[in-house]
Design a protein around this motif. Sequence first.
Motif, short mmCIF file in Angstrom:
data_model
loop_
_atom_site.label_atom_id
_atom_site.label_comp_id
_atom_site.label_asym_id
_atom_site.label_seq_id
_atom_site.Cartn_x
_atom_site.Cartn_y
_atom_site.Cartn_z
N VAL A 195 0.84 -1.00 0.04
CA VAL A 195 0.18 0.23 -0.01
C VAL A 195 1.07 1.22 -0.01
CG1 VAL A 195 -1.70 1.36 1.13
CG2 VAL A 195 -1.79 -0.95 1.29
N GLY A 196 0.70 1.82 -1.03
CA GLY A 196 1.46 3.25 -1.02
C GLY A 196 0.68 4.40 -0.36
N GLU A 197 1.17 5.55 -0.55
CA GLU A 197 0.45 6.72 0.27
C GLU A 197 -0.62 6.96 -0.67
OE1 GLU A 197 4.38 8.65 2.65
OE2 GLU A 197 3.35 9.55 0.64
N TYR A 198 -1.65 7.55 0.12
CA TYR A 198 -2.86 7.93 -0.77
C TYR A 198 -3.83 8.84 0.28
CZ TYR A 198 -5.19 4.54 2.59
OH TYR A 198 -5.44 3.84 3.65
N ILE A 199 -4.58 9.38 -0.40
CA ILE A 199 -5.85 10.32 0.20
C ILE A 199 -6.90 9.42 -0.03
CG2 ILE A 199 -4.19 12.41 0.33
CD1 ILE A 199 -6.09 13.47 -2.06
N ILE A 200 -7.85 10.07 0.84
CA ILE A 200 -9.26 9.62 0.59
C ILE A 200 -10.33 10.70 0.16
CG2 ILE A 200 -9.01 7.63 1.85
CD1 ILE A 200 -10.78 8.73 4.23
N GLY A 201 -11.28 10.38 -0.42
CA GLY A 201 -12.39 11.42 -1.02
C GLY A 201 -13.67 10.71 -0.95
N LEU B 69 -11.71 7.78 -8.75
CA LEU B 69 -10.92 6.65 -8.06
C LEU B 69 -9.47 6.62 -8.93
CD1 LEU B 69 -10.35 4.34 -5.94
CD2 LEU B 69 -11.37 2.73 -7.76
N LEU B 70 -8.58 6.77 -8.13
CA LEU B 70 -7.24 7.01 -8.75
C LEU B 70 -5.89 6.23 -7.79
CD1 LEU B 70 -7.17 10.84 -9.44
CD2 LEU B 70 -7.19 8.86 -10.98
N PRO B 71 -5.02 5.76 -8.15
CA PRO B 71 -4.20 5.10 -7.39
C PRO B 71 -3.48 5.77 -6.02
CG PRO B 71 -3.51 4.79 -9.53
CD PRO B 71 -4.54 5.90 -9.70
N TRP B 72 -3.70 7.03 -6.26
CA TRP B 72 -3.51 7.66 -4.92
C TRP B 72 -4.68 8.46 -4.24
CZ3 TRP B 72 -5.07 12.83 -5.87
CH2 TRP B 72 -5.06 13.25 -7.07
N LEU B 73 -5.91 8.18 -4.80
CA LEU B 73 -7.18 8.88 -4.35
C LEU B 73 -8.22 7.50 -4.11
CD1 LEU B 73 -8.96 10.97 -3.35
CD2 LEU B 73 -9.02 11.78 -5.76
N LEU B 74 -8.42 7.27 -2.87
CA LEU B 74 -9.29 6.13 -2.62
C LEU B 74 -10.73 6.79 -2.54
CD1 LEU B 74 -7.55 3.44 -0.69
CD2 LEU B 74 -8.01 3.60 -2.96
N PHE C 298 -6.24 -1.99 -6.27
CA PHE C 298 -5.60 -1.60 -5.04
C PHE C 298 -6.67 -1.43 -3.87
CE2 PHE C 298 -4.72 2.29 -2.68
CZ PHE C 298 -3.99 1.78 -1.62
N ARG C 299 -7.81 -0.99 -4.28
CA ARG C 299 -8.98 -0.87 -3.49
C ARG C 299 -9.60 -2.19 -3.08
NH1 ARG C 299 -14.08 2.68 -5.11
NH2 ARG C 299 -14.40 1.17 -6.56
N ASP C 300 -9.76 -3.03 -4.12
CA ASP C 300 -10.18 -4.35 -3.70
C ASP C 300 -9.09 -4.92 -2.46
OD1 ASP C 300 -12.32 -3.78 -5.25
OD2 ASP C 300 -11.44 -4.86 -6.80
N LYS C 301 -7.96 -4.86 -2.90
CA LYS C 301 -6.82 -5.68 -1.97
C LYS C 301 -6.80 -5.08 -0.56
CE LYS C 301 -3.39 -7.23 -5.74
NZ LYS C 301 -2.61 -6.73 -6.30
#
Lengths: 390, 336
Positions: A257-263, A269-274, A376-379
Motif C-alpha cells: 500500500v502506497g501513500e494515498y488520500i481519501i475522498g 478513483l485513482l491510485p493515490w485517491l481512494l 488496489f482498493r479491492d486488496k
Amino acid sequence: MAPLRGNKKKRKVEKKDEENSLVSGSSEEGSVNWWNDLSKKIAGEPSQLKGLDKFESTFKMSRNTFDYICSLVKDHMMVKTHFSFSNGKPLSLHDQVALALRRLSSGNSLISVGESFGVHHSTVSQVTWRFIEAIEENGLHHLRWPSTEREITEIQNKFEKIRGLPNCCGVIDTTHIKMMLTSSDQGAEMWLDRKENHSMILQVIVDSDLRFRDIVTGWPGKMNEDSVLQSSSFFKLCQEGERLNGKKITLSELTEVGEYIIGDTGFPLLPWLLTPYQGKELSESKVEFNKRLSATHTVAKRALARLKEGWKMIQGDMWRPDKHKLPRFIFVCCILHNIVIDMEDEVSDEVPSSHHHDPGYRNEVCEFVDESASSFRDKLCLHLSGSLHS
Amino acid sequence: MVCSVSAGKSGPNWLERLRSSRGFPSGDASNLENFLNNPTSPDLKQPDPIPDHNPDPNPSQNDQGFDRIQKEDNQLFDVMTNVLFDLFNYGDSNNGNFAKIKKPCRKQSNPRIYIPSNNDINENINVHSEKESRSDNDNSQVAGVKESSENLVLRRNEEEGDTSKGNLSGFSLTEVTVIDTSYKSWKFEKLLYRKKNVWKVRDKKGSSVNVGNKKKRKQSASFLDGEKKQKVVDKEASGREREFELNEVSYQTNKSVEGHERALDTAGKILKKKEANLKSAKGSTPVILIKSIPPRVGSHLGCKLVASERLENEHKSGACKLLRELRNSLLCLIFK
C-alpha cells in the motif's frame, strides 16, 4: 506602492516600545488594560465587559495565539500606518489585528464592525485587507504539505487510529463559499452552482488534526469537484509521482500500500485517491470499507465545518464580494484556522456543532475508476475485512 | 502652359539665361530664327525629339538618305527641317511659340522607355501597350505586394489570435483569481472560458504572450479517457507559471447514469461544435479581413498612382504616335 525598507524598520523601532508597554505578553497588566479598553468599545456585547476570559469567545482563539498573530503581521501592518479611531486616537497593532479578526470571525458588515470598534467602516476595510496581505506574506508556512517523513508518519498513524486505514495521508473535500450576486454582476451565471446558489469552490486536503494541508480556491461554483481537482497542482504532482510517493507498507506477501488520500464519491478513483464503492448491492466487506472511508472522511467535514463556524465571513452569503479578493480572504481564514490548531489552543478542541459545512449540497458522483486503483482498493478492502474477522 | 506664362512674364531674362546656359550668344528673336532654321545648329539638335523618341534601328540608312537629299536638293532639306520643326512645335514655327517647343523638349529629354529598338509603328504600339500593361502590372504588383504583406500581417495576427485564444468564439470569459497552495507562487490569475458544459482555462498573462515558450505535456491519458481532457502546460518564462486547459468538463451530476449519458452527449456536441468552428474560421475570417480594413487604404493609393501614370503614359504615347506618323509620311515624301 511598495513601502520603503528604511521606513519600515524605523516604524518598527518606534512602535516596539509602545507595543511592549501596552499589550505584549511581557506586560500582563497592559494586556488586560488594552483588552478592557477595547472590550468597552465593542458595543452591543455586554458579556465582553466581564473580563479577559471572554477574549476567546470574541476572537475564537486564545490570547496567546492572538499575540502570536500580532507578531506575525507586525512588520507588514505597522508600515506607514495612519489608522485611527473616530475620536482621533491612533489604532495600535493590537487594535488593528483585533479589528481584522473581528471582521473575519463575526462576518458582520463593515459598518457594524466599525461601529462596534468606534472606527469608520472604510478603516475596517483597509485594516482588514492589510491584515490579509500580512498573513499571506508571513503565515504561509502554517499551510503546507508535510515535508518531513516524521510529519507524514505521524499523520498516517493518526488516520489509522480513526478506522484502521493504513498509510492514509489526508482527506480531500470541497465546500461552497456562497455569495449574493445580482443579475447585473458580470458573469454571475458562471458562479451559479448546482443548487442555484452563487458560490466559489474551496477544495481542501485535511490531515488528521483538522489542519488544512493543501487548498485550492477561486474557481466558480459551477465547476464540479473532479474538475477542480484536475486543475490543481496537487493532482499534477500526484500524477507525476512527485507527491504521495513515500514509503509503501506491506499488508501481505502480494499486497503493498502506497501513500494515498481519501475522498467522497465526487472524486475519481485513482491510485493515490481512494473513494467509496458505488452501487446498491455491495458485499459486506465493501460496505464495511465504505464505512471506514466515510468515518475517516469525516475529518474533512469537521475541518470545513469548523472553518466556516470560526470564520463566519466565509460562511454567510457575502453581498457582491470582489471575486478576485474573496479567494484571498478564504486563504487567510484557512491559515488562521491552522494557526489556531498549531498553537494548540483549547478552542481547537471544541467540537463543531455540525459536520454539515455545505448544508443542502449532496455528494456528487464521479464515474471514473482507474483500473489499478480499483485493484488496489479491492486488496485493501479484503485486507481490512480479513483483519476485521480475525 | 506654365512655361509659356512664365516666358510671357519674364521672357527676355529667361531666354538670356537659357541661352547663356546653353552656350549661345544672347541676341534678339531674328537670331533665334537663324538658329532654328540652321540644321547645323546645336540648338536644333538639342530639342529635336525625333532621334530620341523614334530610335531608328538603321541610323546608317537614314544618314545616307539625308546625304543624298543634301546633295540633290537643299529645298528638300528645308522642307524636312520645317517638318521637323513643325513636329516639334505642333505645326507652328512662330517665335512666340518657342516656349512651347521647350515644353515637350523638357518633358521628353529623358525618354529612356522608348530606347528599345522597334522598327515599325505596330511594334512601337506593341511596345507601348506592353509598357502600359507592364506599368499596370507593376502597379498591380505593388498593390499585390501591399495586399500580401497586409494579408501576412493579418494572417499572423489571426494565427496569434487563434493560438492564443484557441478558437473561443461563443465562449463566455470570466477572469478568476485562483489560489493553489501546492505551488510556490500560490496565486494565479486565470481566464476561464465557458460554453455550456465546456470549460477552457487559460493563464491570463501567458495566453497571448510567449506562445512559443510553452511546453505542452499531456498527462493522465487513461484518466481522461475521452470524457474529460486536461492539458497541463508548463511555462518557463518569468519563473514557473502554469497553464491548465480543461477542454471538456462535464457538468455536475448527481446520478451516475445521467452523468455518463450527459457526458457522452456533451462530448459529441463539443466535437461537432469544434468542427463547425474550424470550418467557419477557415471560410470566413480571411475574406473579411482582407476585404475590410487595410486594402481600402492601399487600393485608393494604388488607383491614384495608376491613374497619374496612365495619364502620363497616354500623353507620351499620343505625342509619340503623332511624331512617328509624321516621320513616316516625311520619309515617304522624301523617297518619292
